[in-house]
Design an enzyme around this catalytic site. Structure first.
Site, PDB file in Angstrom:
ATOM      1  N   LYS A 202       0.825  -1.215   0.000  1.00  0.00           N
ATOM      2  CA  LYS A 202       0.000   0.000   0.000  1.00  0.00           C
ATOM      3  C   LYS A 202       0.864   1.273   0.000  1.00  0.00           C
ATOM      4  O   LYS A 202       2.086   1.195  -0.053  1.00  0.00           O
ATOM      5  CB  LYS A 202      -0.939  -0.035   1.214  1.00  0.00           C
ATOM      6  CG  LYS A 202      -1.868  -1.264   1.227  1.00  0.00           C
ATOM      7  CD  LYS A 202      -2.848  -1.176   0.119  1.00  0.00           C
ATOM      8  CE  LYS A 202      -3.864  -2.303  -0.026  1.00  0.00           C
ATOM      9  NZ  LYS A 202      -3.900  -3.465   0.783  1.00  0.00           N
TER      10      LYS A 202
HETATM   11  C1  LIG Z   1      -9.989  -3.714  -0.983  1.00  0.00           C
HETATM   12  C2  LIG Z   1      -9.334  -4.329   0.209  1.00  0.00           C
HETATM   13  N1  LIG Z   1     -10.013  -4.384   1.361  1.00  0.00           N
HETATM   14  C3  LIG Z   1      -9.465  -4.923   2.465  1.00  0.00           C
HETATM   15  C4  LIG Z   1      -8.185  -5.424   2.477  1.00  0.00           C
HETATM   16  C5  LIG Z   1      -7.631  -6.033   3.717  1.00  0.00           C
HETATM   17  O1  LIG Z   1      -6.529  -5.330   4.215  1.00  0.00           O
HETATM   18  P1  LIG Z   1      -5.410  -6.057   5.071  1.00  0.00           P
HETATM   19  O2  LIG Z   1      -4.568  -6.877   4.139  1.00  0.00           O
HETATM   20  O3  LIG Z   1      -4.637  -4.926   5.686  1.00  0.00           O
HETATM   21  O4  LIG Z   1      -6.089  -6.892   6.096  1.00  0.00           O
HETATM   22  C6  LIG Z   1      -7.446  -5.401   1.308  1.00  0.00           C
HETATM   23  C7  LIG Z   1      -6.090  -5.952   1.320  1.00  0.00           C
HETATM   24  O5  LIG Z   1      -5.253  -5.758   0.545  1.00  0.00           O
HETATM   25  C8  LIG Z   1      -8.026  -4.824   0.140  1.00  0.00           C
HETATM   26  O6  LIG Z   1      -7.353  -4.775  -1.018  1.00  0.00           O
END
Ligand SMILES: Cc1ncc(COP(=O)(O)O)c(C=O)c1O
Length: 403
Positions: A202
């Site tokens: 990110k």
């Molecule tokens: C659109 C979206 N929502 C939620 C998440 C979940 O985030 P995390 O990996 O920090 O748990 C991601 C992960 O990349 C994502 O791309």
């Protein structure tokens, strides 16, 4: 050229030389010396977990996105779960979301015992289509959960308008969209609850981590309790007050982001604008090049949107090609370009098919996009040469398979 030598234009897949000698990932973090120092400083301090760095990170983050409150979490997924809980989602409720997302977006609805209801996407941005949302509202709908796919904000003004009309809570999954703007407003200051992720691919990273921003003090308080077992005070507050007593007031989890990670986040946040600028430069260069390629649809950017370019997903015009997406994907990987696919539509995962009876064909715009999507490398530490290699490799592979 002898009859046994391989043409320089031969695909690496067919034994030719790859465009790059080394593999270029689709995304990766960048860590500066200041990040290392900040983390070491915390490791030498008294507070490894919930200490002063948590407040400092949350305040700096909320200020950056124009929100009154920021509440940090151990991941974007934990942050989504907390937001769904704070929105009041419970058994019998429905939340409308896009099928073209990471499974975590819809899973957070299931964690609360509620039902995700999908609405198809618009053909240009492949973000959730407000007209499709309106068609899916029932008396059980409590929440709308748009996703800012690839970093392009969803049609947030339209979504908020629908929500206000029907008394619904908007949870924006902005895990791709830190630093994006929609009609001049910063993502993080528009929805009732906005969720971010700090996974290493990110815009900024804390290893794993997430944040929810909101303008509502009560929602922020619920989020804070939810991430700490549902307990009304944290250990540092009790120590400061000289108290041992605490009360669990709701069923929460341990979703805390440690001080070690927050120290990294504080330093990373200082470089957000530089990272965004670099991603926007790369996107502009890609779009200029891919706009010229007959078999490519570059990602759309609406005039009122300032996308954050977490991903750069192109769509293939398969009608103009003799190969399908899988073959083109393999050919690009062989050229050492770390392509990826975002996303397998959530309703097509086996779990969702089995639980909800989806068979495919329910969301034609999202499903058609999925067949054509390829995410190209996009991260702020990419060099100009990396970008040039991606453009050269896509050109080489698509020329080979041109119809
Ligand atoms: C659109 C979206 N929502 C939620 C998440 C979940 O985030 P995390 O990996 O920090 O748990 C991601 C992960 O990349 C994502 O791309």
């Amino acid at each position: 050229m002898s009859s046994t030598s391989v043409s320089p234009q031969a695909l690496a897949l067919d034994g030719g030389a790859p465009v790059r000698a080394t593999y270029l990932p689709y995304g990766r973090q960048s860590i500066a010396e200041a990040d290392l120092q900040a983390v070491v400083e915390v490791l030498r301090s008294n507070w490894l977990t919930t200490g002063p760095k948590v407040d400092e990170f949350e305040e700096a983050f909320a200020a950056r996105v124009g929100a009154s409150h920021g509440v940090s979490f151990s991941s974007g997924t934990a942050a989504l779960h907390a937001a769904a809980f704070a929105a009041g989602l419970k058994s019998g409720d429905e939340a409308i979301t896009t099928p073209l997302t990471f499974a975590a977006t819809a899973n957070c609805v299931l964690y609360c015992g509620a039902t995700p209801v999908f609405a198809d996407v618009s053909a240009d941005t492949i973000n959730i289509d407000p007209e499709q949302i309106a068609a899916k509202i029932t008396p059980r709908t409590r929440t709308i959960l748009p996703v800012d796919y690839a970093g392009h904000p969803a049609d947030l003004n339209a979504v908020v308008e629908i929500a206000r009309k029907h008394g619904l809570v908007v949870i924006e999954d902005a895990c791709h969209a830190l630093g994006a703007e929609c009609a001049g407003q910063r993502v993080g200051s528009i929805a009732d609850l906005t969720v971010f992720s700090f996974h290493p691919v990110k815009h900024i990273t804390t290893g794993e981590g997430g944040m929810v921003t909101t303008a509502d003090r009560k929602l922020a308080e619920t989020l804070r309790r939810f991430r700490n077992h549902g307990i009304s005070t944290d250990a540092r507050q009790r120590q400061a007050a000289g108290q041992w007593h605490y009360e669990m007031v709701l069923l929460g989890f341990n979703y805390r982001l440690p001080d070690i990670a927050c120290a990294l986040g504080i330093e990373q946040l200082k470089r957000l604008d530089v990272n965004l600028m670099r991603r926007r430069q790369i996107a502009a260069r890609y779009t200029a090049a891919f706009g010229e390629m007959a078999a490519v649809v570059p990602p759309a950017a609406r005039p009122d949107a300032n996308p954050a370019w977490h991903l750069y997903p192109i769509r293939l015009k398969l009608e103009k090609l003799t190969a399908d997406r899988a073959k083109i994907f393999r050919a690009l990987r062989a050229e050492n370009i770390g392509v990826n696919v975002h996303y397998i539509p959530v309703h097509l995962h086996r779990y969702y098919r089995e639980q909800f009876g989806y068979k495919g064909g329910e969301f034609p715009v999202a499903e058609d996009a999925y067949e054509r999507l390829i995410s190209l490398p996009m991260f702020h530490a990419m060099s100009d040469q990396d970008g040039a290699d991606v453009i050269a490799a896509v050109g080489k592979v698509l020329r080979h398979y041109a119809r």
